[in-house]
Design an enzyme around this catalytic site. Structure first.
Site, PDB file in Angstrom:
ATOM      1  N   GLY A 133      24.903 -10.452  -7.818  1.00 40.95           N
ATOM      2  CA  GLY A 133      26.189  -9.858  -8.176  1.00 40.95           C
ATOM      3  C   GLY A 133      27.206 -10.098  -7.086  1.00 40.95           C
ATOM      4  O   GLY A 133      27.066 -11.006  -6.261  1.00 40.95           O
ATOM      5  N   ARG A 134      28.244  -9.279  -7.054  1.00 37.06           N
ATOM      6  CA  ARG A 134      29.268  -9.430  -6.022  1.00 37.06           C
ATOM      7  C   ARG A 134      28.905  -8.729  -4.724  1.00 37.06           C
ATOM      8  O   ARG A 134      29.463  -9.015  -3.666  1.00 37.06           O
ATOM      9  CB  ARG A 134      30.607  -8.920  -6.548  1.00 37.06           C
ATOM     10  CG  ARG A 134      31.222  -9.924  -7.520  1.00 37.06           C
ATOM     11  CD  ARG A 134      32.522  -9.502  -8.145  1.00 37.06           C
ATOM     12  NE  ARG A 134      33.372  -8.672  -7.342  1.00 37.06           N
ATOM     13  CZ  ARG A 134      34.117  -7.675  -7.827  1.00 37.06           C
ATOM     14  NH1 ARG A 134      34.083  -7.387  -9.112  1.00 37.06           N
ATOM     15  NH2 ARG A 134      34.901  -6.977  -7.048  1.00 37.06           N
TER      16      ARG A 134
ATOM     17  N   GLU B  14      28.070 -10.448  -1.104  1.00 40.62           N
ATOM     18  CA  GLU B  14      29.158 -11.026  -0.320  1.00 40.62           C
ATOM     19  C   GLU B  14      29.589 -10.095   0.813  1.00 40.62           C
ATOM     20  O   GLU B  14      29.884 -10.549   1.921  1.00 40.62           O
ATOM     21  CB  GLU B  14      30.337 -11.321  -1.244  1.00 40.62           C
ATOM     22  CG  GLU B  14      31.507 -11.985  -0.547  1.00 40.62           C
ATOM     23  CD  GLU B  14      32.639 -12.273  -1.516  1.00 40.62           C
ATOM     24  OE1 GLU B  14      32.957 -13.460  -1.676  1.00 40.62           O
ATOM     25  OE2 GLU B  14      33.182 -11.315  -2.115  1.00 40.62           O
TER      26      GLU B  14
ATOM     27  N   CYS C 223      19.930 -14.924  -7.571  1.00 34.75           N
ATOM     28  CA  CYS C 223      21.355 -15.128  -7.763  1.00 34.75           C
ATOM     29  C   CYS C 223      22.084 -15.123  -6.416  1.00 34.75           C
ATOM     30  O   CYS C 223      21.706 -15.825  -5.498  1.00 34.75           O
ATOM     31  CB  CYS C 223      21.880 -14.076  -8.744  1.00 34.75           C
ATOM     32  SG  CYS C 223      23.420 -14.530  -9.560  1.00 34.75           S
ATOM     33  N   HIS C 224      23.125 -14.297  -6.292  1.00 32.96           N
ATOM     34  CA  HIS C 224      23.903 -14.253  -5.058  1.00 32.96           C
ATOM     35  C   HIS C 224      23.219 -13.481  -3.935  1.00 32.96           C
ATOM     36  O   HIS C 224      23.726 -13.415  -2.824  1.00 32.96           O
ATOM     37  CB  HIS C 224      25.291 -13.671  -5.333  1.00 32.96           C
ATOM     38  CG  HIS C 224      26.178 -14.604  -6.091  1.00 32.96           C
ATOM     39  ND1 HIS C 224      26.066 -14.785  -7.453  1.00 32.96           N
ATOM     40  CD2 HIS C 224      27.175 -15.421  -5.676  1.00 32.96           C
ATOM     41  CE1 HIS C 224      26.971 -15.670  -7.856  1.00 32.96           C
ATOM     42  NE2 HIS C 224      27.654 -16.079  -6.803  1.00 32.96           N
TER      43      HIS C 224
ATOM     44  N   TYR D 282      21.883 -18.690  -7.421  1.00 33.92           N
ATOM     45  CA  TYR D 282      22.897 -19.081  -8.393  1.00 33.92           C
ATOM     46  C   TYR D 282      23.305 -20.518  -8.060  1.00 33.92           C
ATOM     47  O   TYR D 282      23.517 -20.852  -6.885  1.00 33.92           O
ATOM     48  CB  TYR D 282      24.094 -18.133  -8.324  1.00 33.92           C
ATOM     49  CG  TYR D 282      25.139 -18.439  -9.364  1.00 33.92           C
ATOM     50  CD1 TYR D 282      24.861 -18.250 -10.714  1.00 33.92           C
ATOM     51  CD2 TYR D 282      26.374 -18.967  -8.998  1.00 33.92           C
ATOM     52  CE1 TYR D 282      25.802 -18.567 -11.687  1.00 33.92           C
ATOM     53  CE2 TYR D 282      27.321 -19.281  -9.969  1.00 33.92           C
ATOM     54  CZ  TYR D 282      27.034 -19.079 -11.308  1.00 33.92           C
ATOM     55  OH  TYR D 282      27.960 -19.401 -12.263  1.00 33.92           O
TER      56      TYR D 282
END
Length: 197
Positions: free
Chosen positions: A89-90, A93, A119-120, A139
């Site tokens: 997800g975000r 980050e 993923c992320h 990802y």
């Protein structure tokens, strides 16, 4: 390992399926999962984001659920845990900017404990400098990040030692099965009850 203590690192706008599904599935087979987030405590929530793959050049994003944390981040001692889950997800980050998060991740690699990331989530592993020489995936847009961090890129769900990685939530069945293998989890299926004559 019959009942593992598993740490799951979440954050605001973690991907909805990538936090909810492993959190519930790992508990379903008998493991204890502590979901934590920096600067948050048990009972606090993280908003989630649903990333979907609808034919565009990248994923779309929609509001998800509020994911409730069940453990205090400040009480985490990684030595108390048998394994780690890092969803995407975000959130990754910004989570990778917390030294405490990076130190927790490094502990699991130094102790050769099972780590499942997808993923992320690999952004956190890259920032923790634990991908050198590891075969993994993420990802697809993160291939350059994985390679820059010294990882060997694969396009499929990958198990390299105790590191299990996947590209996104559609990989859940294979990714979770590989992680359960790393944990030594035996899933027994009960025989269906005989129908009364």
């Amino acid at each position: 390992m019959s009942r593992a203590q598993i740490l799951l690192i979440a954050g605001d706008f973690v991907e909805d399926y990538e936090v909810m599904v492993p959190f519930q599935a790992l508990q379903m087979v008998g493991h204890e999962v502590h979901a934590v987030c920096p600067e948050k405590a048990a009972g606090d929530t993280c908003p989630t984001a649903v990333h979907d793959f609808e034919g565009d050049q990248t994923y779309t994003e929609k509001p998800g659920h509020n994911f409730e944390l069940n453990h205090d981040f400040e009480d985490v001692d990684p030595a108390d845990y048998d394994a780690l889950v890092v969803p995407g997800g975000r959130a990754p980050e910004y989570l990778r900017t917390y030294d405490d998060v990076l130190e927790i991740v490094q502990h699991f690699f130094e102790a050769d404990k099972p780590v499942a990331a997808l993923c992320h989530g690999l952004q956190i592993l890259a920032a923790a400098d634990v991908l050198e020489g590891r075969t993994c995936t993420a990802y697809p847009a993160l291939e350059a990040d994985v390679i820059a961090a010294g990882g060997e890129w694969e396009d499929d769900v990958t198990c390299d030692g105790n590191l299990v990685t996947a590209q996104a939530w559609p990989d859940h069945p294979e990714w979770l099965a590989e992680f359960l293998d790393c944990l030594g989890t035996d899933v027994e299926h009960a025989e269906p009850a005989a129908a009364d004559d």
